[in-house]
Scaffold this active site. Sequence first.
Site, PDB file in Angstrom:
ATOM      1  N   ARG A 123      20.591 -30.901 -26.749  1.00 42.56           N
ATOM      2  CA  ARG A 123      21.273 -32.288 -26.702  1.00 42.56           C
ATOM      3  C   ARG A 123      21.674 -32.724 -25.298  1.00 42.56           C
ATOM      4  NH1 ARG A 123      24.652 -34.819 -30.559  1.00 42.56           N
ATOM      5  NH2 ARG A 123      23.760 -33.632 -32.104  1.00 42.56           N
ATOM      6  N   ARG A 203      27.538 -23.494 -35.065  1.00 43.22           N
ATOM      7  CA  ARG A 203      26.234 -23.986 -33.963  1.00 43.22           C
ATOM      8  C   ARG A 203      26.276 -23.295 -32.862  1.00 43.22           C
ATOM      9  NH1 ARG A 203      27.409 -30.470 -33.963  1.00 43.22           N
ATOM     10  NH2 ARG A 203      25.804 -30.112 -32.409  1.00 43.22           N
ATOM     11  N   ALA A 335      20.809 -40.023 -34.156  1.00 44.71           N
ATOM     12  CA  ALA A 335      20.887 -40.617 -33.140  1.00 44.71           C
ATOM     13  C   ALA A 335      19.546 -41.556 -32.831  1.00 44.71           C
ATOM     14  CB  ALA A 335      20.683 -39.379 -31.771  1.00 44.71           C
TER      15      ALA A 335
HETATM   16  C1  FAD Z   1      25.723 -31.042 -36.288  1.00 41.99           C
HETATM   17  C2  FAD Z   1      25.046 -32.421 -35.869  1.00 41.99           C
HETATM   18  C3  FAD Z   1      23.635 -32.214 -35.743  1.00 41.99           C
HETATM   19  C4  FAD Z   1      22.883 -33.566 -35.475  1.00 41.99           C
HETATM   20  N1  FAD Z   1      21.545 -33.419 -35.579  1.00 41.99           N
HETATM   21  C5  FAD Z   1      20.909 -34.572 -35.114  1.00 41.99           C
HETATM   22  C6  FAD Z   1      19.786 -34.679 -34.965  1.00 41.99           C
HETATM   23  O1  FAD Z   1      18.747 -33.379 -35.060  1.00 41.99           O
HETATM   24  N2  FAD Z   1      18.771 -35.688 -34.698  1.00 41.99           N
HETATM   25  C7  FAD Z   1      19.363 -37.108 -34.800  1.00 41.99           C
HETATM   26  O2  FAD Z   1      18.794 -38.082 -34.613  1.00 41.99           O
HETATM   27  N3  FAD Z   1      20.900 -36.924 -34.806  1.00 41.99           N
HETATM   28  C8  FAD Z   1      21.547 -35.688 -35.004  1.00 41.99           C
HETATM   29  N4  FAD Z   1      23.009 -35.814 -35.324  1.00 41.99           N
HETATM   30  C9  FAD Z   1      23.612 -37.174 -35.212  1.00 41.99           C
HETATM   31  C10 FAD Z   1      23.714 -37.305 -33.719  1.00 41.99           C
HETATM   32  O3  FAD Z   1      24.135 -36.485 -33.000  1.00 41.99           O
HETATM   33  C11 FAD Z   1      24.824 -38.707 -33.770  1.00 41.99           C
HETATM   34  O4  FAD Z   1      24.275 -39.767 -34.694  1.00 41.99           O
HETATM   35  C12 FAD Z   1      24.567 -39.359 -32.379  1.00 41.99           C
HETATM   36  O5  FAD Z   1      24.665 -38.628 -31.365  1.00 41.99           O
HETATM   37  C13 FAD Z   1      25.416 -40.596 -32.207  1.00 41.99           C
HETATM   38  O6  FAD Z   1      25.331 -41.163 -30.988  1.00 41.99           O
HETATM   39  P1  FAD Z   1      26.575 -42.357 -30.542  1.00 41.99           P
HETATM   40  O7  FAD Z   1      26.163 -42.774 -29.449  1.00 41.99           O
HETATM   41  O8  FAD Z   1      26.674 -43.280 -31.806  1.00 41.99           O
HETATM   42  O9  FAD Z   1      27.795 -41.482 -30.549  1.00 41.99           O
HETATM   43  P2  FAD Z   1      28.372 -40.413 -29.790  1.00 41.99           P
HETATM   44  O10 FAD Z   1      27.180 -39.543 -29.293  1.00 41.99           O
HETATM   45  O11 FAD Z   1      29.501 -40.113 -30.321  1.00 41.99           O
HETATM   46  O12 FAD Z   1      28.762 -41.180 -28.352  1.00 41.99           O
HETATM   47  C14 FAD Z   1      29.919 -42.074 -28.172  1.00 41.99           C
HETATM   48  C15 FAD Z   1      30.393 -41.953 -27.063  1.00 41.99           C
HETATM   49  O13 FAD Z   1      31.465 -42.838 -26.778  1.00 41.99           O
HETATM   50  C16 FAD Z   1      32.488 -42.433 -25.857  1.00 41.99           C
HETATM   51  N5  FAD Z   1      33.655 -43.103 -26.362  1.00 41.99           N
HETATM   52  C17 FAD Z   1      34.498 -42.665 -27.617  1.00 41.99           C
HETATM   53  N6  FAD Z   1      35.604 -43.409 -27.698  1.00 41.99           N
HETATM   54  C18 FAD Z   1      35.737 -44.230 -26.470  1.00 41.99           C
HETATM   55  C19 FAD Z   1      36.456 -45.103 -25.862  1.00 41.99           C
HETATM   56  N7  FAD Z   1      37.679 -45.460 -26.486  1.00 41.99           N
HETATM   57  N8  FAD Z   1      36.225 -45.587 -24.721  1.00 41.99           N
HETATM   58  C20 FAD Z   1      35.152 -45.265 -24.015  1.00 41.99           C
HETATM   59  N9  FAD Z   1      34.249 -44.357 -24.642  1.00 41.99           N
HETATM   60  C21 FAD Z   1      34.503 -44.010 -25.503  1.00 41.99           C
HETATM   61  C22 FAD Z   1      32.666 -40.897 -26.287  1.00 41.99           C
HETATM   62  O14 FAD Z   1      32.996 -40.083 -25.264  1.00 41.99           O
HETATM   63  C23 FAD Z   1      31.192 -40.693 -26.229  1.00 41.99           C
HETATM   64  O15 FAD Z   1      30.286 -40.346 -25.024  1.00 41.99           O
HETATM   65  C24 FAD Z   1      23.570 -34.757 -35.547  1.00 41.99           C
HETATM   66  C25 FAD Z   1      25.092 -34.750 -35.731  1.00 41.99           C
HETATM   67  C26 FAD Z   1      25.741 -33.563 -35.868  1.00 41.99           C
HETATM   68  C27 FAD Z   1      27.216 -33.600 -36.062  1.00 41.99           C
END
Ligand code: FAD
Length: 448
Positions: A123, A203, A335
């Site tokens: 990741r 993990r 993601a």
């Molecule tokens: C165990 C596990 C395994 C997974 N495996 C997969 C997989 O194999 N394939 C897949 O597609 N998905 C997988 N997922 C899901 C995937 O990881 C998430 O859906 C994806 O990373 C979400 O991305 P995002 O950008 O929406 O959120 P996030 O990755 O959570 O990013 C949010 C960002 O916002 C920032 N942030 C938060 N609050 C604030 C604030 N107030 N001000 C400024 N910045 C802020 C954080 O620092 C972070 O960088 C998995 C999830 C888990 C838990």
Amino acid sequence: MGSISPSDAIAADRMAPTGIKVIVVGAGFGGLGAAIECHRQGHDVEIYEAFPELKTLGDIISFMPNAGRIFARWGAGEVTRRMRPLSIAHKGFNIRKYDTGEVAYHQLANEYSADAPTVNGHRGELHEVVFEYARTDLGIPIHLGNRIEEYFEDEAKAGIVLADGRRIEADVVIASDGVRSKARQIVLGYEDKPKSSGYAIWRAWFSNKDMVADPETAHFCNKGDTFNGWIGPNMHFLFSTIKNGSDCCWVLTHPDDHNIDESWSFPGKLSEAIDAVKGWDPMVARIISKTPESSLVDWKLVYRDPLPTWVSKHARILLLGDSAHPFLPTSAQGATQALEDGVDIATCLRLGGGPAEVPTAVRAHERIRYERVKKVQKTGESTRDMWHKTDWEAVKKNPESIKFPREDWVFKHDARKHAEDVYERTVRGIQQDLHEQQKQQPNGASLP
Ligand SMILES: Cc1cc2nc3c(=O)[nH]c(=O)nc-3n(C[C@H](O)[C@H](O)[C@H](O)COP(=O)(O)OP(=O)(O)OC[C@H]3O[C@@H](n4cnc5c(N)ncnc54)[C@H](O)[C@@H]3O)c2cc1C
């Protein structure tokens, strides 16, 4: 005709400016993907992110072809070229019965497709590729170390408040700030907390050193990349070897009724993970025992029911990715769906035509995406239940019934083409609905 250099291909990968200013909050896969697509489609975009520096932490993540299709278009294939050497190149998935360890089904890996590759890898490493593509290649401003505490909007603008009190405005704010999003309050009008999914995941990602020193486990690393899963009652253990067998990674999903008010990522205890697999094929405990305890994470898995909306009252703030819709890992789509969201909103904003049309574009985005996301979310539950309640007699008769589902409606989706195909029709539908609602308002009062 001379060939075009990667830097020229990247520079050429941008449509005419739309005059729409976009703020993206969060530089996870969701925020980065949205910002890259906004840049490509001519919007003026910058990112605000709480973390002060990028750290390549984490373990495995899978991107299925519906995400690969998005990556493959960035910089005319430059991003997928960078990802390929970081990705697992296993030949197939051995799905095993938890207690005997016998392979119940061997599911062949997807063929590598340059147009829509499957990408499985670390990741943090894949995140770094996307982050650097946005920051260094495209020059998108990424303001690190900025935790957003407040969001605001009126009919004409939306914005964020930084910790030092500065207010930054834009035509639209995309809140991709993850599962504990601060923007949900303004969008929903109430605080919505994630709840326990009833499961947690141990993990780990570690070097193959102890695995290759043991003749019983060395074969997993000496044959290049491999992928094995042990499926049992209410639990599953997935184990991969990566980078030609030099790295190992496993995840053990198990029941856990944690208190989700607490932080959800803890250092893991090897003894607890080994205890959990008592009665299982001894190979599972053997693999776990090769893990340095310092690399084990105990990840409490939170979930939330689908939100009634992802869009604020004036439709200038949008929840995207996990802030709108967290996924169970058994969908392997969290993601990926966040990336699809980013393509869709960037396309809708472009088709909308300019800053004044942002609310229409944002509402159209929600209407285009909502049902698909809900349906894909359900695949996380159905795959988990299929594995955790396996009828092994039925699997003997029909081994394929235990395979990881790969459905065309999920994998063959082209988020950009779809948005382009349905945008006009969707906007007409929204206008008709508004018209109907207005007719029903007393004295012709107007709706937001
Ligand atoms: C165990 C596990 C395994 C997974 N495996 C997969 C997989 O194999 N394939 C897949 O597609 N998905 C997988 N997922 C899901 C995937 O990881 C998430 O859906 C994806 O990373 C979400 O991305 P995002 O950008 O929406 O959120 P996030 O990755 O959570 O990013 C949010 C960002 O916002 C920032 N942030 C938060 N609050 C604030 C604030 N107030 N001000 C400024 N910045 C802020 C954080 O620092 C972070 O960088 C998995 C999830 C888990 C838990």
